[in-house]
Every structure is written in structure tokens, then in C-alpha cells.
Enzyme design. Structure first.
Site, short mmCIF file in Angstrom:
data_model
loop_
_atom_site.label_atom_id
_atom_site.label_comp_id
_atom_site.label_asym_id
_atom_site.label_seq_id
_atom_site.Cartn_x
_atom_site.Cartn_y
_atom_site.Cartn_z
N HIS A 20 -6.07 -2.16 4.30
CA HIS A 20 -5.66 -2.74 5.77
C HIS A 20 -5.64 -1.71 6.78
O HIS A 20 -5.69 -0.45 6.32
CB HIS A 20 -3.98 -2.89 5.37
CG HIS A 20 -3.07 -3.66 6.36
ND1 HIS A 20 -2.66 -2.80 7.34
CD2 HIS A 20 -2.70 -4.73 6.48
CE1 HIS A 20 -1.80 -3.70 8.32
NE2 HIS A 20 -1.91 -4.82 7.49
N ASP B 37 -1.11 2.32 -1.24
CA ASP B 37 -0.50 1.36 -0.09
C ASP B 37 -0.11 0.33 -1.16
O ASP B 37 -0.56 -0.47 -1.68
CB ASP B 37 -1.59 0.67 0.74
CG ASP B 37 -1.04 -0.32 1.37
OD1 ASP B 37 0.23 -0.89 1.24
OD2 ASP B 37 -1.76 -0.63 2.41
N GLN C 144 1.41 -4.82 -0.74
CA GLN C 144 1.21 -6.10 -1.61
C GLN C 144 1.64 -6.03 -3.23
O GLN C 144 1.50 -7.03 -3.81
CB GLN C 144 -0.05 -6.76 -1.18
CG GLN C 144 -0.07 -6.95 0.21
CD GLN C 144 0.34 -7.96 0.89
OE1 GLN C 144 1.13 -9.04 0.02
NE2 GLN C 144 0.43 -8.08 2.03
N LYS D 172 8.50 -7.55 3.05
CA LYS D 172 7.70 -8.31 2.20
C LYS D 172 7.98 -8.60 0.72
O LYS D 172 7.37 -8.83 0.04
CB LYS D 172 6.16 -7.60 2.01
CG LYS D 172 5.46 -7.57 3.37
CD LYS D 172 4.02 -6.57 3.31
CE LYS D 172 3.19 -6.11 4.50
NZ LYS D 172 2.76 -7.60 5.31
N CYS E 165 -5.70 -7.45 9.72
CA CYS E 165 -5.81 -6.26 9.88
C CYS E 165 -6.63 -5.69 8.95
O CYS E 165 -6.45 -4.46 8.31
CB CYS E 165 -4.39 -5.74 9.73
SG CYS E 165 -3.25 -6.28 10.89
N1 PMP Z 1 -0.97 -2.48 3.71
C1 PMP Z 1 -1.01 -3.99 3.34
C2 PMP Z 1 -1.89 -4.19 2.24
C3 PMP Z 1 -0.45 -4.81 3.86
O1 PMP Z 1 -0.77 -6.28 3.62
C4 PMP Z 1 0.54 -4.68 4.90
C5 PMP Z 1 1.10 -5.72 6.11
N2 PMP Z 1 0.16 -6.73 6.34
C6 PMP Z 1 0.59 -3.33 5.49
C7 PMP Z 1 -0.25 -2.39 4.78
C8 PMP Z 1 1.50 -2.89 6.76
O2 PMP Z 1 2.90 -3.16 6.43
P1 PMP Z 1 3.75 -2.96 7.56
O3 PMP Z 1 3.38 -4.03 8.75
O4 PMP Z 1 4.98 -3.67 6.97
O5 PMP Z 1 3.64 -1.83 7.98
#
Ligand code: PMP
Length: 426
Positions: free
Chosen positions: A139, A216, A219, A242, A382
Site C-alpha cells: 500500500h 504493515d 489487513q 479496520k 493505494c
Molecule cells: N496498509 C494497508 C495494507 C491497507 O489496506 C491500508 C488501508 N487501506 C493502509 C495501510 C492504510 O491504513 P490507514 O488509512 O488506516 O492509515
């Protein structure tokens, strides 16, 4: 602590009855909504999850009964707010098997947690020519902070490719490490492909090369039992929103000795021990990294979300998602026009399915499905480098959580077939 020799008689804490995953739907008020005249089918939990009544009630109750600033007040209300806030930290620590509560730092989200490490650990420890390894499925949150760090320090960001089946090309790992590799920043679970990366094995490899591993967990932590000790990582970042919690709360878990050695991220109130007109010293962990008034109510709400998930059990959460993913993959494979990305085996993936329709752009598909009450995501998620690898500018994505069921997937499939007929006619 008591100094008497009397041994207190412990009464067993009654175990609350387990919540059945099949009945969780009732706990989510938003799922009673109608969208464009159809019942809402929410399939975008990888973006953010819905909130159970239990979490919403805790937020309302906090503002009704306990609202006060934490850590500083000498009155009952402030002490109660502090207890609840710090109590939520203890719940998070237990939930991810952290050795110490002090290793849990509250941030705004996963993004901020990763930026914290890039800033506080990276700026201090990286020199020109040092290397950071990321993967092709990251991401942007786990790419851009490293690019920014590289720009500041002269470090270099290198990447590990993925294979056509959506898994990491582990054969390339050893050759990507050099004696300048300092950090590997890797997602536990891809938010596009659903791929679950073999983090414990990777952690071993990373440490053998003398580097650190940041995971990270955005997920991963919400969807399966995760113990930081078993993962073997040095830092893990994730977001409350999440995993049934409120927005505006993230977690950075880090090994104590690393956090201790890092400088603060932001300066201000609460993160200091002493301040003079020329200098300051820092508070203990974890408050050293929590400058200013934190997001008190939402952190407490996050504690309620963890209670809720624990009442189901994370093994059950994972089992439910495997079952739904298996069902969804089977049904989706019956729609000829769909190309499904990511590993074929539901055991190797989380409840996230990205796909493309041969005749319909993902944005059109998502807009059409919305007219049927079905909320899916469309776009680059993203993850633009991954989109490039997949040869797509965008994908459609359906993602599941505890409140989804087979009927949701049936509705999705009907809507996809209906979209095919609708766009096919034009
Ligand atoms: N890493 C991953 C794998 C994600 O799916 C997301 C959210 N789509 C993020 C980071 C970023 O999370 P946040 O927007 O809550 O900072």
C-alpha cells in the site's frame, strides 16, 4: 501491592458466552439501511469496517459519563478517563500478544504508525547508501514514507517482485539483500490480492541478514489471530477502523529496546518529562510518542471493538472469512467475464477479492452495483505499483468481515451478472 501473607481467594471470572458469527449482523445498525431502495450489502471492509452497537454505545457513554483529559487531572473524572484510555492499551497489548503494554503506541492510523518509524527510527539510523526493502504489493502507506526517508538520508528503496499468482517471489529475496539492507517493510496481507505473506519465515531471513522487519498489519491483525511474538517482526502497524473500531486510532507496536532508542516523533505536551526555556527531556514509553491530547474516546471505543472481536474469537473470524472467500471465489469463477487476481487457494488469502470484468470498467461496475445496494470498491486501492504489475489501472474489490454472509455474496453475483447484461446491451 499487598504485603500481607494472606493468599487471596480467586473467584473464577465467568467466561462470557461466545458470540456466534452468524448472528453478528444484528449488532451492526448500519446494516439495516436501505441504499437506492435495496438493503445495504457492505463489501468494503478492507477500506473500513462497520461498527457494532457495543462500540457506538461506548463512545456515547464516554461523552455522557467520563469525558475529561487524560494523564494530568487530579480529579475523579480525569482518573476514570485515564483508566479507560490506558485500559484500552492493555487490551490491545493482550490482543496481539505484546510482551509489555508500554510497547503499544497510539497513533492516528497505520499510515501514521509507519511514518513514525520512518521518521524516528529511520532518520537516526539510516545513512546514505543504506537500503530499505519493500515488496511490489505494498500500500502507498508502506512505500511513500520510505521514499521520503530515502530522500532525506540518501538511503535507497529496493523491491521484491511478486509472481503471477499474487504471492511474493521468495526466490528473489536472498539476492535482494546486501550488507547495506537495514529494514524490510512488508505487508502481512495485501489489501488488493488478499495474499497472506509468510511473515515468520521472512522475519527469520531478515534477521539473518542483520536487518529489521516492519510489518504493515492493517489487513492482517483484524482478520486472523496475530501474535507479534509469532510474527517475529520488530514493528507492527495497524488501524482500529479496520477492526470494528472508530476512525482516528492507529497502533504502532515495537520492540521495547527499539522504541527506547528512538527519538520522539512529534513534540508537545504529554511526551515530555521536563522542559526548560532551552531544552526538554522525554517521557517514558509509550507516552514519549503520544504528543498532545490523544484521541481518548476513540481509543476507548477501540477497546470495546477488541472485546467484541474476542467474544467471537479470532480463530472463528478467520474460519468465517475462509468459508466466505471459498464460496465467493467459486461463484465468481462461474462468471466468465471476470478475471480474479491473487492466490487461488482460500487458505492462502484473506477475505479480499480483486477482479476485473472484461467489458466493464471497475468504476462503472461499482456505480452499477451501488444502484443495487452493493458497496464494493473500485480504483487503484493505494497500490499503484501493484496495479502496474497486474497490467491494470484499476480493479474492483469485494472484501468481507464478520457481518457478511453467503446471501451477501449471492447478491453480489446477481448484481455482477445483471451488470454484464446491462452493459452488454449498450
Ligand atoms: N496498509 C494497508 C495494507 C491497507 O489496506 C491500508 C488501508 N487501506 C493502509 C495501510 C492504510 O491504513 P490507514 O488509512 O488506516 O492509515
Amino acid at each position: 501491592m499487598s504485603t500481607t501473607t494472606t493468599v487471596p481467594i480467586r473467584t473464577a471470572t465467568p467466561t462470557p458466552p461466545k458470540r456466534e458469527v452468524a448472528s453478528t449482523r444484528e449488532d451492526f445498525p448500519i446494516l439495516k439501511r436501505m441504499i437506492h431502495g435495496s438493503p445495504l450489502v457492505y463489501l468494503d471492509s478492507a477500506a473500513t469496517t462497520q461498527k457494532p452497537e457495543a462500540v457506538i454505545n461506548v463512545l456515547v457513554d464516554y461523552y455522557h459519563q467520563t469525558n475529561a483529559n487524560v494523564h494530568r487531572g487530579l480529579y475523579a473524572l480525569a482518573a476514570q478517563a485515564t483508566d479507560k484510555y490506558e485500559g484500552a492499551r492493555a487490551k490491545v497489548a493482550k490482543f496481539i500478544g505484546a510482551g509489555e503494554t508500554e510497547e503499544i503506541v497510539f497513533t492516528r492510523n497505520t499510515t501514521e504508525s509507519i511514518n513514525l518509524v520512518a521518521q524516528s527510527w529511520g532518520t537516526k539510523n539510516l545513512k546514505s547508501g543504506d537500503e530499505i526493502l519493500v515488496s511490489e504489493m505494498e500500500h502507498h502507506s508502506n512505500l511513500v514514507p520510505w521514499f521520503m526517508l530515502a530522500k532525506r538520508t540518501g538511503a535507497v528503496v529496493r523491491h521484491i517482485p511478486i509472481l503471477d499468482d499474487g504471492t511474493l517471489d521468495l526466490s528473489k529475496w536472498n539476492e535482494r539483500f546486501t550488507n547495506r539492507t537495514r529494514l524490510v517493510a512488508l505487508t502481512h496481507v495485501s489489501n488488493v490480492l488478499g495474499t497472506i505473506n509468510p511473515v515468520p519465515e521472512i522475519a527469520e531471513m531478515v534477521h539473518k541478514h542483520g536487518a529489521l522487519l516492519l510489518v504493515d498489519g492493517a489487513q492482517g491483525v483484524p482478520h486472523m489471530p496475530v501474535s507479534v511474538a509469532t510474527l517475529g517482526a520488530d514493528f507492527v502497524a495497524f488501524s482500529a477502523h479496520k477492526m470494528l473500531g472508530p476512525t482516528g486510532v492507529g497502533v504502532l507496536w515495537g520492540r521495547r529496546e527499539l522504541l527506547e532508542a528512538m527519538d520522539p516523533f512529534l513534540g508537545g505536551g504529554d511526551m515530555i518529562r521536563t522542559v526548560s526555556m532551552t531544552a526538554a527531556t522525554w517521557n517514558d514509553l509509550p507516552w514519549k510518542f503520544e504528543a498532545g491530547t490523544p484521541n481518548i474516546a476513540d481509543v476507548i471505543g477501540f477497546g470495546a471493538a477488541i472485546d467484541y472481536l474476542e467474544s467471537i474469537g479470532m480463530t472463528e473470524v478467520r474460519r468465517h472469512e475462509i468459508e466466505l472467500t471459498e464460496y465467493a471465489l467459486e461463484k465468481m469463477h462461474s462468471v466468465d467475464e471476470l478475471e480474479i487476481h491473487g492466490p487461488a487457494d482460500p487458505q492462502l488469502r484473506a477475505g479480499v477479492i480483486s477482479f476485473n470484468h472484461s467489458d466493464i470498467h471497475p468504476h462503472d461496475l461499482s456505480t452499477y452495483l451501488d444502484r443495487k445496494g452493493v458497496a464494493i470498491r473500485a480504483g487503484h486501492h493505494c497500490a499503484q505499483p501493484l496495479m502496474e504489475r497486474l497490467g491494470q489501472t484499476a480493479t474492483a474489490r469485494a472484501s468481507f468481515y464478520v457481518y457478511n454472509n453467503r446471501e451477501d455474496i449471492d447478491t453480489l453475483i446477481d448484481a455482477l451478472q445483471s451488470a454484464g447484461r446491462f452493459f452488454g446491451r449498450r
